[in-house]
Design a protein around this motif. Structure first.
Motif, PDB file in Angstrom:
ATOM      1  N   GLU A  95      -0.549   7.745   0.320  1.00  0.00           N
ATOM      2  CA  GLU A  95      -0.078   9.119   0.501  1.00  0.00           C
ATOM      3  C   GLU A  95       1.423   9.259   0.301  1.00  0.00           C
ATOM      4  O   GLU A  95       1.959  10.374   0.311  1.00  0.00           O
ATOM      5  CB  GLU A  95      -0.438   9.614   1.913  1.00  0.00           C
ATOM      6  N   GLY A  96       2.127   8.130   0.130  1.00  0.00           N
ATOM      7  CA  GLY A  96       3.567   8.185  -0.109  1.00  0.00           C
ATOM      8  C   GLY A  96       4.404   8.321   1.140  1.00  0.00           C
ATOM      9  O   GLY A  96       5.576   8.725   1.071  1.00  0.00           O
ATOM     10  N   PHE A  97       3.860   7.957   2.315  1.00  0.00           N
ATOM     11  CA  PHE A  97       4.649   8.001   3.545  1.00  0.00           C
ATOM     12  C   PHE A  97       5.735   6.931   3.489  1.00  0.00           C
ATOM     13  O   PHE A  97       5.517   5.833   2.962  1.00  0.00           O
ATOM     14  CB  PHE A  97       3.768   7.762   4.777  1.00  0.00           C
ATOM     15  N   SER A  98       6.874   7.227   4.059  1.00  0.00           N
ATOM     16  CA  SER A  98       7.974   6.259   4.088  1.00  0.00           C
ATOM     17  C   SER A  98       7.747   5.235   5.200  1.00  0.00           C
ATOM     18  O   SER A  98       6.924   5.438   6.109  1.00  0.00           O
ATOM     19  CB  SER A  98       9.304   6.974   4.325  1.00  0.00           C
ATOM     20  N   PHE A 122       4.452  -3.360   4.895  1.00  0.00           N
ATOM     21  CA  PHE A 122       5.210  -4.307   4.075  1.00  0.00           C
ATOM     22  C   PHE A 122       4.411  -4.695   2.834  1.00  0.00           C
ATOM     23  O   PHE A 122       4.917  -4.666   1.708  1.00  0.00           O
ATOM     24  CB  PHE A 122       5.555  -5.546   4.904  1.00  0.00           C
ATOM     25  N   GLY A 123       3.145  -5.061   3.039  1.00  0.00           N
ATOM     26  CA  GLY A 123       2.310  -5.471   1.916  1.00  0.00           C
ATOM     27  C   GLY A 123       2.150  -4.369   0.891  1.00  0.00           C
ATOM     28  O   GLY A 123       2.193  -4.613  -0.332  1.00  0.00           O
ATOM     29  N   THR A 124       1.970  -3.138   1.357  1.00  0.00           N
ATOM     30  CA  THR A 124       1.813  -2.006   0.446  1.00  0.00           C
ATOM     31  C   THR A 124       3.077  -1.794  -0.383  1.00  0.00           C
ATOM     32  O   THR A 124       3.019  -1.574  -1.599  1.00  0.00           O
ATOM     33  CB  THR A 124       1.490  -0.728   1.242  1.00  0.00           C
ATOM     34  N   GLN A 125       4.225  -1.882   0.280  1.00  0.00           N
ATOM     35  CA  GLN A 125       5.477  -1.564  -0.404  1.00  0.00           C
ATOM     36  C   GLN A 125       5.928  -2.641  -1.384  1.00  0.00           C
ATOM     37  O   GLN A 125       6.723  -2.348  -2.276  1.00  0.00           O
ATOM     38  CB  GLN A 125       6.577  -1.286   0.626  1.00  0.00           C
TER      39      GLN A 125
END
Length: 426
Positions: free
Chosen positions: A36-39, A224-227
């Motif tokens: 969803e693009g959450f920070s 962390f893994g997603t980013q």
């Protein structure tokens, strides 16, 4: 062991199913949040909200149970939690997720209090240690197994959230259909933090910092893994490694805990955690070094929690242990609220790999403070210490108090037995 498990297997099965659902939702938040693009800062707020709810549940659920009873509270919290899990994909906004996570945290804490009350009441003095150990293993296995279930669906849809909700819903059947007795819920009033710190500075500060580490690992690991671009399967494996390490390192650390100065063991475990985080930081995203870092950084976190509980009990009279347990759970919760916020801010400002320096710095502070405390207080003789029991950070004050009482009783019984044999030996 078989006879003991025969009496509590419905409770343990229910806990495994609950942890499967809750463990799925923990990682799903990071996965879906990335989609969803959450920070990182927004997801850190969502993560911290869970622990605000968890602390509130630990405080208020015993009052609810005394007012309306175990079964009603257990069923109501289960219903609210199941509904909350389904609502996440319907309300894909961090400001909506934060209160939902608070609700889930409150419900999970209350579920733990209720289940642990039944479990503790089902155990005898002879079996309590084994029952609590089986309960802690069931929790950890449930979290690890949940990561495998995440590979069966797409986090971008509602399927996995619905699956988590179903698991939580059906988890209550083996418990509610077999439990007929209604034990009393008595949770001691938490010791004031000033008194707790005066009695055990290392235990108090250490468990606060460890709360920060645990919540950051559990809540921000998937972020962390997603980013850094891991696949969903790799993220699930990464989170599983955090808890698999805890499952495998718990016994050797517990064995050492009953045979040496616990401050030295706290120092050693924290140093291993800091080194593991340094490895995770310098890998540059290489998959298997990251998995190794997760295994050891997560592997020392849960044993450190039990170590701090045992060490604090060593410093206090037996009559203060119950209140100290409540104070330590509260202190851990404060750290758990704070840690993800710091990690989220660092990851937002410095990039996703700031995840590791934040954890490593916290481990280092624990190690340095343990080293300092060795110069301030004489070592407690091993024969005067309480037994170690592998309590996990997700346990409520009910289980923590029960573990402390069991440890004190076991240690006292052994000391009495030794005194009884001394005259005959002479």
């Amino acid at each position: 062991m078989i006879k003991m498990l025969a009496g509590v297997w419905p409770l343990l099965l229910g806990i495994v199913l609950i942890m499967l659902g809750n463990g799925m939702h923990f990682t799903l938040i990071g996965l879906r949040g990335g989609i969803e693009g959450f920070s990182a800062a927004e997801l850190a707020m969502v993560t911290s909200s869970y622990y605000v709810g968890f602390l509130s549940g630990a405080r208020y659920s015993p009052l609810l149970i005394r007012r309306v009873g175990h079964v009603r509270v257990f069923a109501a919290l289960g219903s609210f939690m199941s509904a909350g899990l389904i609502a996440f994909p319907l309300l894909t906004d961090p400001w909506a997720w934060a209160p939902l996570r608070l609700l889930v945290g409150f419900c999970m804490s209350g579920i733990y209090v209720t289940a642990e009350s039944w479990l503790n009441d089902a155990a005898t003095n002879d079996t309590r240690g084994k029952v609590l150990s089986a309960y802690m293993i069931a929790q950890t296995l449930g979290i690890i197994g949940a990561q495998g279930l995440l590979t069966l669906g797409d986090a971008g849809t509602s399927v996995l959230f619905i699956g988590a909700s179903i698991l939580v819903s059906i988890s209550f059947a083996p418990i509610l259909l077999t439990v007929t007795y209604v034990p009393a819920v008595e949770v001691a009033r938490p010791m004031p933090l000033t008194s707790l710190f005066k009695g055990s500075p290392l235990g108090t500060l250490g468990i606060f910092l460890l709360g920060s580490v645990y919540a950051t690992q559990a809540g921000m690991g998937a972020v962390f893994g997603t980013q850094i671009g891991m696949t969903a399967t790799q993220i699930a494996l990464f989170v599983a490694m955090l808890f698999a390490g805890a499952l495998l390192l718990q016994y050797p650390i517990g064995w050492l805990s009953d045979r040496m100065d616990r401050r030295k063991l706290i120092f050693g475990a924290a140093v291993l955690g800091a080194i593991s985080c340094a490895l995770g930081w310098v890998t540059g995203g290489s998959l298997w070094p990251l998995m190794a870092a997760a295994f050891f950084a997560g592997g020392v976190t849960t044993p450190l929690y039990a170590l701090f509980l045992a060490y604090t009990n060593d410093s206090l009279p037996t009559e203060d242990m119950a209140a100290a347990s409540g104070g330590l759970v509260f202190t851990f919760g404060l750290g758990a609220i704070t840690g993800p916020l710091i990690a989220g801010w660092a990851m937002e400002t410095l990039g996703p790999f700031a995840f590791w320096p934040v954890l490593g710095t916290t481990f280092s502070i624990i190690a340095l403070y343990a080293l300092y405390r060795m110069t301030q207080r004489a070592v407690t003789p091993v024969e005067a210490t309480e037994h170690y029991l592998g309590v996990v950070p997700t346990a409520s004050p009910v289980a923590v108090e029960a573990a402390g009482v069991w440890a004190a009783e076991q240690a006292g019984a052994e000391r009495d037995a030794e005194q009884d044999t001394q005259p005959s030996a002479r």
